[in-house]
Design a protein around this motif. Structure first.
Motif, mmCIF file in Angstrom:
data_model
loop_
_atom_site.group_PDB
_atom_site.id
_atom_site.type_symbol
_atom_site.label_atom_id
_atom_site.label_comp_id
_atom_site.label_asym_id
_atom_site.label_seq_id
_atom_site.Cartn_x
_atom_site.Cartn_y
_atom_site.Cartn_z
ATOM 1 N N THR A 28 1.557 -0.358 -5.496
ATOM 2 C CA THR A 28 2.524 0.639 -5.019
ATOM 3 C C THR A 28 1.950 1.432 -3.861
ATOM 4 O O THR A 28 0.795 1.869 -3.901
ATOM 5 C CB THR A 28 2.900 1.610 -6.163
ATOM 6 O OG1 THR A 28 3.395 0.861 -7.276
ATOM 7 C CG2 THR A 28 3.964 2.588 -5.697
ATOM 8 N N LEU A 29 2.779 1.624 -2.853
ATOM 9 C CA LEU A 29 2.438 2.480 -1.724
ATOM 10 C C LEU A 29 3.258 3.756 -1.834
ATOM 11 O O LEU A 29 4.490 3.705 -1.875
ATOM 12 C CB LEU A 29 2.745 1.768 -0.398
ATOM 13 C CG LEU A 29 2.432 2.557 0.881
ATOM 14 C CD1 LEU A 29 0.924 2.727 1.055
ATOM 15 C CD2 LEU A 29 3.033 1.864 2.102
ATOM 16 N N VAL A 110 1.982 -1.223 7.550
ATOM 17 C CA VAL A 110 1.136 -1.190 6.357
ATOM 18 C C VAL A 110 1.625 -2.189 5.314
ATOM 19 O O VAL A 110 0.824 -2.846 4.637
ATOM 20 C CB VAL A 110 1.092 0.243 5.775
ATOM 21 C CG1 VAL A 110 0.370 0.269 4.431
ATOM 22 C CG2 VAL A 110 0.408 1.190 6.749
ATOM 23 N N GLN A 111 2.946 -2.342 5.175
ATOM 24 C CA GLN A 111 3.499 -3.290 4.218
ATOM 25 C C GLN A 111 3.164 -4.724 4.612
ATOM 26 O O GLN A 111 2.854 -5.564 3.749
ATOM 27 C CB GLN A 111 5.018 -3.110 4.113
ATOM 28 C CG GLN A 111 5.743 -4.158 3.266
ATOM 29 C CD GLN A 111 5.281 -4.198 1.820
ATOM 30 O OE1 GLN A 111 4.739 -3.219 1.311
ATOM 31 N NE2 GLN A 111 5.499 -5.316 1.164
ATOM 32 N N GLN A 112 3.193 -5.036 5.895
ATOM 33 C CA GLN A 112 2.850 -6.385 6.342
ATOM 34 C C GLN A 112 1.407 -6.741 5.993
ATOM 35 O O GLN A 112 1.108 -7.890 5.668
ATOM 36 C CB GLN A 112 3.060 -6.498 7.854
ATOM 37 C CG GLN A 112 4.522 -6.593 8.274
ATOM 38 C CD GLN A 112 4.679 -6.729 9.773
ATOM 39 O OE1 GLN A 112 3.972 -6.089 10.558
ATOM 40 N NE2 GLN A 112 5.616 -7.571 10.181
ATOM 41 N N SER A 115 1.248 -5.985 1.555
ATOM 42 C CA SER A 115 2.175 -6.723 0.679
ATOM 43 C C SER A 115 2.391 -6.002 -0.665
ATOM 44 O O SER A 115 2.206 -6.578 -1.741
ATOM 45 C CB SER A 115 1.660 -8.143 0.435
ATOM 46 O OG SER A 115 1.552 -8.857 1.643
ATOM 47 N N TYR A 116 2.771 -4.761 -0.598
ATOM 48 C CA TYR A 116 2.991 -3.982 -1.813
ATOM 49 C C TYR A 116 4.279 -4.416 -2.507
ATOM 50 O O TYR A 116 5.246 -4.823 -1.851
ATOM 51 C CB TYR A 116 3.055 -2.491 -1.478
ATOM 52 C CG TYR A 116 1.766 -1.942 -0.931
ATOM 53 C CD1 TYR A 116 0.759 -1.516 -1.786
ATOM 54 C CD2 TYR A 116 1.543 -1.874 0.446
ATOM 55 C CE1 TYR A 116 -0.441 -1.029 -1.288
ATOM 56 C CE2 TYR A 116 0.350 -1.381 0.953
ATOM 57 C CZ TYR A 116 -0.642 -0.966 0.082
ATOM 58 O OH TYR A 116 -1.824 -0.491 0.574
ATOM 59 N N CYS A 176 10.180 -3.259 -3.472
ATOM 60 C CA CYS A 176 11.235 -2.425 -4.054
ATOM 61 C C CYS A 176 10.972 -0.996 -3.586
ATOM 62 O O CYS A 176 9.910 -0.437 -3.860
ATOM 63 C CB CYS A 176 11.185 -2.528 -5.572
ATOM 64 S SG CYS A 176 12.303 -1.415 -6.422
ATOM 65 N N MET A 177 11.921 -0.422 -2.865
ATOM 66 C CA MET A 177 11.712 0.895 -2.260
ATOM 67 C C MET A 177 12.518 1.955 -2.998
ATOM 68 O O MET A 177 13.734 1.785 -3.226
ATOM 69 C CB MET A 177 12.075 0.859 -0.778
ATOM 70 C CG MET A 177 11.291 -0.192 0.002
ATOM 71 S SD MET A 177 11.590 -0.161 1.784
ATOM 72 C CE MET A 177 10.707 1.314 2.269
ATOM 73 N N LEU A 178 11.845 3.050 -3.375
ATOM 74 C CA LEU A 178 12.467 4.084 -4.184
ATOM 75 C C LEU A 178 12.251 5.467 -3.592
ATOM 76 O O LEU A 178 11.206 5.739 -2.998
ATOM 77 C CB LEU A 178 11.854 4.099 -5.597
ATOM 78 C CG LEU A 178 11.660 2.798 -6.361
ATOM 79 C CD1 LEU A 178 10.807 3.045 -7.588
ATOM 80 C CD2 LEU A 178 13.006 2.225 -6.760
#
Length: 354
Positions: A28-29, A110-112, A115-116, A176-178
């Motif tokens: 998780t980020l 950062v996600q690339q 890979s969170y 999954c973004m929250l």
């Protein structure tokens, strides 16, 4: 033949075990909001929410900014919650202020690299500004205003101004973004022994950060009230005034009461629209969501949009001269009376705050 059959059995078992292992692994980020060299309490609540996703959850905290304030905040972040595995810092003048365009590009970058499986932000103006744009860049649909996490892909969020709760199962691709309501994930006291191991600080590589595509907005200024009162979103006591106060001059009574109680001042949308107070004091569906230990409402009718922003308060006290006001339906204690008589009497009987 027997050996081949055994090998096939073990091969199938190892594949199933690997798939199960991958399914259980969660990373998780958390997008961190900081001010004055400290991590905001709402961000720590977001880390607390990340704990609910899985027992095996690697939590990374992402901070952005420039210079000494960022480094000071990063140092504070390393020990603000024991669930944090690492603190990521992005140091750039382009990220000195929390604008949506550069931050969304940063999250994408950062996600690339990381890979969170999940990305979490708070349902504050900070999170609501950044996460939708970042989700568009990552081509996923965010889930907003989460108040409960039942698993890695099951979430509960309020709908119809909080009158109903909706359980959502996320079936899209990673991440999954929250956005989460910080008031729904309170941080309990953390033992000193749990804080002993500080998380490492890692610098984000910004060599591929596309700065040319983020100049669609620019920072003008930041204004805030020079007051010693606690922040509205995290205050233990909140006193709120509605349209019944009738003027900005009368609203000063609320400020005096707040000073005696050590409370934050809030307002309804009607009071804000009437110009009694600035809109950063608005409590409600389109304002700030609060859940203090004590919420006192004076001259507040109890519109559904306002109730949605304070219904999770531990104790609600309402004062209104209309005995049929909807606010009394959610109040723990109600007084039918004239606030212009009640507030002065309270001010007279309450001791001065030491």
């Amino acid at each position: 033949m027997t050996t081949r059959a055994m090998l096939r059995g073990f091969r199938g078992r190892s594949i199933a075990s690997l798939a199960s292992s991958n399914y259980r692994y969660i990373s998780t980020l958390v997008l961190a909001e900081h001010e004055g060299g400290s991590i905001k309490a709402s961000t720590v609540s977001a880390v607390e929410a990340a704990k609910s996703l899985s027992k095996n959850n690697s939590v990374s905290l992402l901070l952005a900014g420039a210079g000494a304030p960022l480094q000071e905040a990063a140092k504070h972040a390393t020990s603000c919650h024991p669930s944090i595995s690492q603190v990521l810092t992005a140091d750039s003048d382009k990220l000195a202020y929390p604008l949506a365009e550069p931050w969304a590009k940063l999250v994408h970058l950062v996600q690339q690299k990381g890979s969170y499986t999940h990305i979490i932000a708070t349902s504050s103006s900070f999170g609501k500004n950044i996460l939708p744009r970042a989700a568009a860049l990552l081509d996923v649909s965010p889930i907003t205003d989460v108040i409960e996490i039942s698993g890695s892909n099951h979430f509960v969020r309020p709908i119809y101004a909080g009158n109903a709760l909706c359980t959502v199962r996320y079936t899209g691709s990673n991440p999954c973004m929250l956005t989460i309501r910080a008031t729904s994930f309170p941080v309990h006291s953390i033992a000193d022994s749990a804080r002993s191991d500080a998380a490492p600080i890692c610098q984000v590589d910004l060599s591929t950060f596309d700065e040319d595509a983020i100049d669609k907005s620019r920072y003008i200024k930041h204004s805030s009230d020079n007051t010693e009162r606690p922040d509205l979103a995290s205050a233990r006591i909140v006193v709120t005034g509605g349209r019944g106060l009738k003027s900005a001059e009368n609203f000063k009574m609320m400020e005096k009461l707040a000073e005696k109680l050590g409370a934050a001042v809030g307002a309804t949308r009607a009071a804000v629209d009437a110009g009694f107070v600035p809109n950063d004091l608005q409590v409600g569906q389109t304002g700030k969501i609060v859940a203090p230990e004590l919420y006192m409402a004076f001259g507040v009718s109890g519109a559904i949009q306002h109730i949605a922003g304070m219904r999770d308060s531990k104790v609600i006290v309402a004062v209104n001269k209309d005995e049929d006001a909807p606010i009394f339906q959610v109040a723990d204690y109600g007084l039918v009376g004239d606030l212009f008589e009640v507030i002065p009497e309270l001010l007279e009987k309450l001791p001065e705050k030491k």
